[in-house]
Scaffold this active site. Sequence first.
Site: not given
Ligand code: MN
Length: 435
Positions: A205, A243, A259, A263, A375
């Site tokens: 992301e 996902r 998640k 990160t 996307e």
């Molecule tokens: Mn996010």
Amino acid sequence: MSENMNDIDFTHDPAQRSWVTSANADATDFPLQNLPFGRFRRAGEAWRLGVAIGDQVLDLRAAMAAGLPLDATLGSDVLNDFMALGKAARVQARALLSRALAAGSAEEARLRSCLVPQREAEMSLPCRIGDYTDFYTGIHHATTVGKLFRPDNPLLPNYKWVPIGYHGRVSSLGVSGQQFRRPLGQFKGEGDEPQFGPARRLDYELEVGVFVGRGNAQGEPKPMDEAEDDWFGMVLLNDWSARDVQAWEYQPLGPFLSKSFATTLSPWVVTREALEPFRVPFVRPAGDPQPLPYLDSPANRERGGIDITLEVWLKTASMSEPQRLTESNFRDAYWTVAQMLAHHSSNGCNLQPGDLLGSGTQSGAQPGQGGSLLELTGGGKQPLSLAGGETRTFLDDGDTVELRAHCQRAGARRIGFGVCAATVLPPQSAPVQSH
Ligand code: MN
């Protein structure tokens, strides 16, 4: 209020050059007008704070020992105490560093020995991060992802009223260069029952991360004008997402293990003041509700947005050079940085210096501008063709994702964010579990 309206000063003058010659190159992310903060060391040395200038790091502890009169907090080994001082201290340090590193400065002789080549510097997170909150301000991302599930009603009714967020995980935050194993998780496969094994739909992301500067006491919300002054600066943030795990686990409490495995942040914090020439009006499309008063201010309307070009690049194990997948812009975010801080503290929650806020995925309005593979591939239905004949729906082991960003406009010096890169490693070997 009026002091918020425009903080342009001599440090933004595009004609200024540095005695560090690499800072004068057109393509550098770190000219004299940027001056981002980071935490670094050379192998075997102690962690300390530095400022990026061209392809060098100015070692702040060494510069202070050499007589540069910076605030004592910049001699610390983390950025939190300096972050806590607030805007006046940032402006003062920026002016001092700009003068000291400018071409013709009398400081050149004693600061030359305080430079460390960036290629020799190991970077870490810049500060102790107490809490990490991920917002959802990318309306094009929210709309496209919403359409995958609800074609007729992509945005939920709260979206245009309340900045949506959830509490993220701090322990697995890392800086550019991070390598992490493909996560294991529980997800629905083809059958009726879920399975447990390596995630099959691993995604990135494209986000910016905002560091809180001066905090607020518990029970004392930060009004909009304070919120605008009290964010310290920005980095790039890759909010890696599994996902298949996310789709199965997210209701009713939101993302969790999809998640929290990793990160990645870029290591150089571009300050709020460095971004000043790139501020733009915050505008709501006609017909959309205006923000409630606690999320509104004249300064926010006039210059709450920030024009930052954001890019995603992918380098697979067989590519020699990364390939650009996406370009979008942070000015398209539905909520501004000040609105994120003001909303977060509006219930009395205390924000602390060094807290991290993620912006949410920043996608553009066009189909090719998705800030995630979810996307760009229509939910994994349309594979992406890559140079060299490879295709991707989601990430493979060995893939490296790089985020980059820069700000550019006529009359200002271009500044950049450096790189936020990380690589997916194969999962820990474990058999897929199913009944
Ligand atoms: Mn996010």
